[in-house]
Design a protein around this motif. Structure first.
Motif, PDB file in Angstrom:
ATOM      1  N   TYR A 136     105.868  39.599  52.173  1.00 19.15           N
ATOM      2  CA  TYR A 136     106.454  39.256  50.874  1.00 19.15           C
ATOM      3  C   TYR A 136     107.670  38.346  51.058  1.00 19.15           C
ATOM      4  O   TYR A 136     107.809  37.327  50.377  1.00 19.15           O
ATOM      5  N   ARG A 137     108.516  38.714  51.984  1.00 16.80           N
ATOM      6  CA  ARG A 137     109.735  37.930  52.215  1.00 16.80           C
ATOM      7  C   ARG A 137     109.420  36.509  52.670  1.00 16.80           C
ATOM      8  O   ARG A 137     110.097  35.568  52.278  1.00 16.80           O
ATOM      9  N   THR A 138     108.403  36.354  53.510  1.00 15.45           N
ATOM     10  CA  THR A 138     108.097  35.031  54.046  1.00 15.45           C
ATOM     11  C   THR A 138     107.247  34.196  53.101  1.00 15.45           C
ATOM     12  O   THR A 138     107.518  33.010  52.920  1.00 15.45           O
ATOM     13  N   THR A 139     106.224  34.791  52.492  1.00 15.60           N
ATOM     14  CA  THR A 139     105.297  33.997  51.676  1.00 15.60           C
ATOM     15  C   THR A 139     105.738  33.828  50.235  1.00 15.60           C
ATOM     16  O   THR A 139     105.388  32.834  49.604  1.00 15.60           O
ATOM     17  N   VAL A 140     106.521  34.768  49.717  1.00 18.80           N
ATOM     18  CA  VAL A 140     106.948  34.689  48.310  1.00 18.80           C
ATOM     19  C   VAL A 140     108.411  34.266  48.201  1.00 18.80           C
ATOM     20  O   VAL A 140     108.757  33.369  47.438  1.00 18.80           O
ATOM     21  N   LEU A 141     109.275  34.922  48.975  1.00 17.31           N
ATOM     22  CA  LEU A 141     110.714  34.605  48.898  1.00 17.31           C
ATOM     23  C   LEU A 141     111.094  33.437  49.812  1.00 17.31           C
ATOM     24  O   LEU A 141     112.232  32.973  49.768  1.00 17.31           O
ATOM     25  N   HIS A 142     110.166  32.997  50.648  1.00 20.97           N
ATOM     26  CA  HIS A 142     110.349  31.850  51.555  1.00 20.97           C
ATOM     27  C   HIS A 142     111.503  32.032  52.539  1.00 20.97           C
ATOM     28  O   HIS A 142     112.214  31.090  52.859  1.00 20.97           O
ATOM     29  N   GLU A 143     111.650  33.247  53.025  1.00 24.27           N
ATOM     30  CA  GLU A 143     112.641  33.512  54.064  1.00 24.27           C
ATOM     31  C   GLU A 143     112.070  33.073  55.412  1.00 24.27           C
ATOM     32  O   GLU A 143     110.860  33.045  55.609  1.00 24.27           O
ATOM     33  N   ALA A 144     112.938  32.751  56.338  1.00 23.32           N
ATOM     34  CA  ALA A 144     112.513  32.342  57.679  1.00 23.32           C
ATOM     35  C   ALA A 144     111.769  33.498  58.346  1.00 23.32           C
ATOM     36  O   ALA A 144     112.301  34.614  58.417  1.00 23.32           O
ATOM     37  N   PRO A 145     110.548  33.264  58.826  1.00 29.30           N
ATOM     38  CA  PRO A 145     109.772  34.357  59.418  1.00 29.30           C
ATOM     39  C   PRO A 145     110.430  34.982  60.645  1.00 29.30           C
ATOM     40  O   PRO A 145     110.329  36.195  60.852  1.00 29.30           O
ATOM     41  N   GLU A 146     111.113  34.186  61.438  1.00 29.36           N
ATOM     42  CA  GLU A 146     111.787  34.728  62.625  1.00 29.36           C
ATOM     43  C   GLU A 146     112.817  35.782  62.218  1.00 29.36           C
ATOM     44  O   GLU A 146     112.936  36.832  62.852  1.00 29.36           O
ATOM     45  N   GLN A 147     113.555  35.502  61.169  1.00 31.42           N
ATOM     46  CA  GLN A 147     114.574  36.437  60.698  1.00 31.42           C
ATOM     47  C   GLN A 147     113.922  37.635  60.010  1.00 31.42           C
ATOM     48  O   GLN A 147     114.295  38.782  60.261  1.00 31.42           O
ATOM     49  N   THR A 168      96.594  36.017  58.951  1.00 33.58           N
ATOM     50  CA  THR A 168      95.812  35.449  57.843  1.00 33.58           C
ATOM     51  C   THR A 168      96.708  35.032  56.681  1.00 33.58           C
ATOM     52  O   THR A 168      96.575  33.926  56.140  1.00 33.58           O
ATOM     53  N   GLN A 169      97.634  35.895  56.290  1.00 31.82           N
ATOM     54  CA  GLN A 169      98.497  35.587  55.143  1.00 31.82           C
ATOM     55  C   GLN A 169      99.475  34.458  55.466  1.00 31.82           C
ATOM     56  O   GLN A 169      99.761  33.620  54.603  1.00 31.82           O
ATOM     57  N   LEU A 170      99.987  34.419  56.697  1.00 29.37           N
ATOM     58  CA  LEU A 170     100.888  33.327  57.074  1.00 29.37           C
ATOM     59  C   LEU A 170     100.148  31.994  57.094  1.00 29.37           C
ATOM     60  O   LEU A 170     100.667  30.983  56.616  1.00 29.37           O
ATOM     61  N   ARG A 171      98.935  31.986  57.630  1.00 29.27           N
ATOM     62  CA  ARG A 171      98.143  30.744  57.643  1.00 29.27           C
ATOM     63  C   ARG A 171      97.841  30.288  56.220  1.00 29.27           C
ATOM     64  O   ARG A 171      97.927  29.101  55.909  1.00 29.27           O
ATOM     65  N   LYS A 172      97.457  31.231  55.383  1.00 28.45           N
ATOM     66  CA  LYS A 172      97.156  30.915  53.986  1.00 28.45           C
ATOM     67  C   LYS A 172      98.365  30.264  53.303  1.00 28.45           C
ATOM     68  O   LYS A 172      98.223  29.359  52.497  1.00 28.45           O
TER      69      LYS A 172
END
Length: 180
Positions: A136-147, A168-172
């Motif tokens: 949710y944080r990475t795909t919707v809120l666009h937070e840095a995945p590393e963090q 799958t969700q990150l690639r999508k």
């Protein structure tokens, strides 16, 4: 004139009273693997019934429970305990060995609905919760995945169907990140 010992004792009493009242604000969340994500999102494993009964005192507005309510350590009546405090409750009963895109989509809808308040996202030990919250944080809120992944790594290293769901969700979402 009061003695030095009397003055020190009075100061100590005043400090103890101040410290006790500062610690009496709200009880801590008693649950395994509690990971505060932000002022508005906390993930954890299964809280105790008593901890659930005090969530409103800690400012929570909603609970998103990601395990089936039939698991062995589920709190009987969790929905009622939460709703008695005026909090919203959502259960997305994700079988641990079979997380799906549909589960994630339901999670996103719930989180969007509660975006203006403090939310507790939990499951049994914070594996489902940490992973879904990361996505949710990475795909919707666009937070840095590393963090964002740091919160997952505090609890576990997803494997099997959970790692597959992440990839799958990150690639999508066209996010270049490889979970450990």
């Amino acid at each position: 004139m009061p003695s030095t010992k009397l003055i020190i004792a009075a100061i100590a009493l005043a400090l103890n009273t101040f410290t006790a009242s500062a610690h009496a604000e709200a009880p801590a969340l008693h649950a395994p693997n509690v990971v505060p994500i932000s002022a508005s999102i906390v993930t954890s494993g299964q809280p105790t019934a008593e901890a659930l009964a005090h969530l409103s005192e800690q400012g929570f507005k909603a609970v998103v429970y990601l395990a089936p309510p039939t698991v062995g350590d589920a709190v009987p009546g969790e929905r009622e305990i939460v709703q008695r405090q005026g909090l919203e409750f959502v259960n997305i009963p994700i079988p641990f060995g079979k997380p799906t895109q549909a589960d994630f989509e339901q999670f996103v809808e719930a989180m969007k609905r509660f975006s203006d308040g403090k939310v507790l996202v939990h499951c049994q030990v914070n594996m489902r919760a940490s992973t879904m919250t990361f996505l949710y944080r990475t795909t919707v809120l666009h937070e840095a995945p590393e963090q964002a992944y740091e919160a997952v790594a505090k609890v576990w290293s997803p494997k099997g169907p959970w790692k597959d769901l992440i990839v799958t969700q990150l690639r999508k979402a066209q996010i270049a990140f490889e979970p450990y």
